[in-house]
Design a protein around this motif. Structure first.
Motif, PDB file in Angstrom:
ATOM      1  N   LEU B 157      -8.377 -10.319  63.418  1.00 28.26           N
ATOM      2  CA  LEU B 157      -7.627  -9.078  63.663  1.00 28.26           C
ATOM      3  C   LEU B 157      -8.381  -8.227  64.686  1.00 28.26           C
ATOM      4  N   THR B 382      -2.818 -15.211  59.607  1.00 31.74           N
ATOM      5  CA  THR B 382      -4.009 -14.369  59.444  1.00 31.74           C
ATOM      6  C   THR B 382      -4.379 -14.281  57.966  1.00 31.74           C
ATOM      7  N   GLU B 436       0.060  -3.900  58.384  1.00 37.00           N
ATOM      8  CA  GLU B 436      -0.259  -5.306  58.623  1.00 37.00           C
ATOM      9  C   GLU B 436      -1.391  -5.758  57.696  1.00 37.00           C
ATOM     10  N   ILE B 437      -2.492  -4.987  57.685  1.00 36.42           N
ATOM     11  CA  ILE B 437      -3.625  -5.348  56.813  1.00 36.42           C
ATOM     12  C   ILE B 437      -3.182  -5.333  55.356  1.00 36.42           C
TER      13      ILE B 437
END
Lengths: 473, 473
Positions: B157, B382, B436-437
């Protein structure tokens, strides 16, 4: 009286009470941190604390058993004390009033209690007393309704509308079976004909109360009521009870067999039973009955035989180990004899859940009692009159119970509870019940709830003594 | 896979599944009436229904045991299925998401589970593995934190702030012990050194996670952190755990003796135990630890010996009746041998409450899994990388566990749960963790939670086979 008893006990067992005092003292410390709340996790953790406080208080209150009283009385009284500490300036317990989770656990508790009592009741025994229960229920609905609506209501509270008297009468009809059932259970008298009649009659008068409520509401809102509407309500309620018992008896064995194919453990047995009770409670609510009526019917339907597929090896394993270690000669014989006892009764498996939840209901019932409603003398006096009607109406009903102790049946029907309060709330919503009548109804519920356990205990013990005397004479 | 299995089973037992289908079908009917809700009593009754649905679903899912999987996996999977039916246009279960009472019962369920596991764990056995557990916890916190914050985070990231990586690393530290504990329990392996190390390490890494969270939050909000603040947090947490165990061991016998003077029934025994667990959970929350850590410590402290004053006559009575009926000659001998088993173990009395509440936690854990978060390919990839870090960090920790099956310890530490999500939520609140995280953390929690039970089951069974082979060789 409580402080006197407490004082006496402290003198007798100082060390033990120091521990209790430390526990109670710690409340004060924790109480300070409660202001920080807000988040869900904090609320949940606080609820853990409150559950522990309620359960410990309930267990401390079981000291009333030393004085021959059923522990339910102790739970109610400790609830009343905790709920009215605000009158003495102690507000530590006030957050309990807003805690919806505790309110839910209390409701779940009374559902579990009635389910448990249904399990312990025998459906055939219940059928035997069915007619008597119906008679008791009918008289116990008509007498207080007529007295409240047409005689004592207009006499004690002159100048109100006819609809107000109708509602007042309606609130006096339905017995709250939880209190009486706990008293019978606490005294080990659930299997007596008196208890069975009261349980049956309480279920039936709940149905009748539902019908009366519907009729009275219709009269208030549209000025009249059609026979069709009443018929539909009656049909739904009767269909539910008869249907629950008939269909339940048909599908319970199938469910038992089916689920035992997935797993024969005690967990499956427990889950099946408790889910059956909960679904019946839900169904009862759906058709407008109190969930406890459904739970009771659910317990009544379930029978140990439906659970014969499930095993609980732990007990028999313990016993086997013991026998093996003792190295007795007739080991095989003993093992064979012990084998049938390997099954834990479904009642025993449900019991811990009841230990956990039932006291919450009774403590919170006491907690909801507002003693300050009794400080207004004219209202209190009127309420005493209405309470007398509540007592007389059900005592008269006990007279038609046939060859049993009529007083036990009559007084057993006396407690009024949530159903009466629901009626009062609906009446308030319709603008028929004013604050004064509402307070009176609340006091009536309090008095019938708190006075019944000691009276009933006295009557049951007197009957027992009389029996013993007859037997020895 | 599920539909294949279901299909196979339906073919084998058509009648049984017709019943199940009828039960499920009835959901659809009841579902229509839910729109009418609003009042408290309606909400409560609906919650009865939901509890029954969750418990029945959980029990149906225990079919996974046929395939050698622990039932916790079934509960998680059925939860995932019910929670994602909306993707297929079935919204019947969506009201569960807003039901705060169910959320509370789930939380209470995991508290009861950890209390139960504490009861089943032996404090001396735990002390024996204490150092190993501390090592495993330390490595298991440092490795994923360093990997997440300084290596894989910035690599997968790129372009985020240093604080974001700090939070990402922090969410990877704390093990969610519930899942692993259930797997060990389901497979009857709670008493193994591996299980004891994992339980101890999970408690310790929760404390470490708490410290990391405080430090990271301080860095984010005020840019730095003082050694004093960290020391206070560490002191509080250590004091709680050591204090709970030391003071608990001192006062538990006093409490047991005191309360047994009021009543020696099984109800008092149950209440004392459960209140102790709940109060410990509350205390843990007060000082900022997860309630389950307190509940576990509470269970660890309580020992059967504290309850020796309580009696449960029902079992021994049953056994006595059996022996009497069999008319064996060595009756006295047998009775004497059976007497010590008259006490129902406290674990047995708590068990039904666990039957009732624990499945709610696991089904609702699965229910909260949002499969749609996995539909975004870059995020999913991810997340897979971060999940790999989560696995590797704990597997490495397992390597320092000493003379035990290191893989079992390592994989046992893998599940992340509420603590990681709490970290993520706090980070979101501080504006450090973006959507997102957050999604990535959620997927990591899901994958570590769902993959661990089958992997752990495989490893434990393999070890067992290896032992059997050695024994026969």
């Amino acid at each position: 009286m409580m402080s006197f008893l407490a004082g006496r006990r402290i003198a007798l067992y100082p060390k033990r009470y120091a521990v209790v005092a430390a526990v109670i003292g710690s409340f004060a410390i924790f109480h300070n941190v409660f202001a920080s709340g807000g988040e869900e996790s904090t609320m949940f953790a606080q609820t853990f604390f409150w559950i522990a406080v309620i359960l410990i208080a309930a267990k401390l209150s079981s000291l009333v058993e030393r004085f021959g009283q059923p522990s339910v009385l102790g739970e109610l009284v400790i609830g009343v004390i905790l709920g009215n500490l605000a009158l003495l300036g102690i507000h530590s317990f006030e957050p309990l009033r807003q805690n919806e989770i505790i309110a839910f656990l209390a409701e779940l508790g009374v559902v579990i209690l009635l389910f448990q009592i249904g399990l312990e009741s025998n459906i055939n025994q219940m059928k035997k007393v069915g007619l008597k229960a119906f008679l008791v229920a009918t008289v116990g609905v008509i007498v207080p309704f007529v007295l409240g609506t047409y005689v004592v209501g207009p006499w004690l509270l002159p100048g109100l509308t006819a609809n107000a008297y109708l509602f007042l009468g309606a609130t006096l009809t339905a017995t709250s079976v939880g209190i009486t059932a706990r008293v019978f259970k606490d005294l080990g008298k659930l299997q007596t004909p008196e208890a069975q009649i009261v349980l049956g009659a309480a279920v039936i008068d709940d149905v009748m109360g539902l019908i009366i409520l519907a009729v009275v509401s219709a009269i208030v809102t549209i000025g009249a009521v059609s026979l069709g509407t009443v018929s539909i309500i009656v049909a739904k309620a009767v269909l539910f009870l008869v249907g629950a018992i008939v269909i339940g008896q048909l599908i319970a064995p199938i469910l038992g067999r089916s689920f035992s194919q997935i797993h024969t453990g005690v967990g499956m047995k427990f889950t099946l039973a408790i889910c059956f009770g909960l679904l019946m409670a839900f169904l009862a609510h759906l058709i407008g009955l109190a969930p406890i009526v459904g739970a009771f019917a659910g317990g009544l339907v379930l029978d140990p035989v439906h659970f014969r597929y499930f095993k609980d090896p732990s007990i028999v394993r313990d016993v086997k180990v013991a026998v093996r270690e003792a190295d007795v000669h007739t080991r095989e014989q003993v093992l064979k004899a012990i084998e049938p006892h390997a099954h834990r009764h479904i009642e025993d498996i449900i019991e811990p859940v009841a230990f956990f939840l039932v006291p919450i209901f009774f403590v919170m019932t006491g907690f909801g009692v507002k003693l300050e409603t009794m400080f207004d003398l004219p209202i209190l006096l009127t309420a005493l009159g209405i309470t007398a009607v509540a007592f007389v109406g059900k005592i008269v009903a006990g007279l038609v119970a046939g060859q049993v102790d009529k007083k036990i049946v009559g007084f057993g029907m006396v407690p009024r509870g949530e159903v009466g309060l629901i009626f009062a709330m609906i009446g308030k919503g319709l603008g028929v019940v004013n604050d004064e009548i509402f307070s009176i109804i609340v006091i009536m519920v309090i008095l019938t709830t708190l006075l019944t356990p000691p009276i009933l205990t006295y009557l049951i013990k007197k009957e027992k003594k009389a029996e013993t005397r007859e037997a020895t004479a």
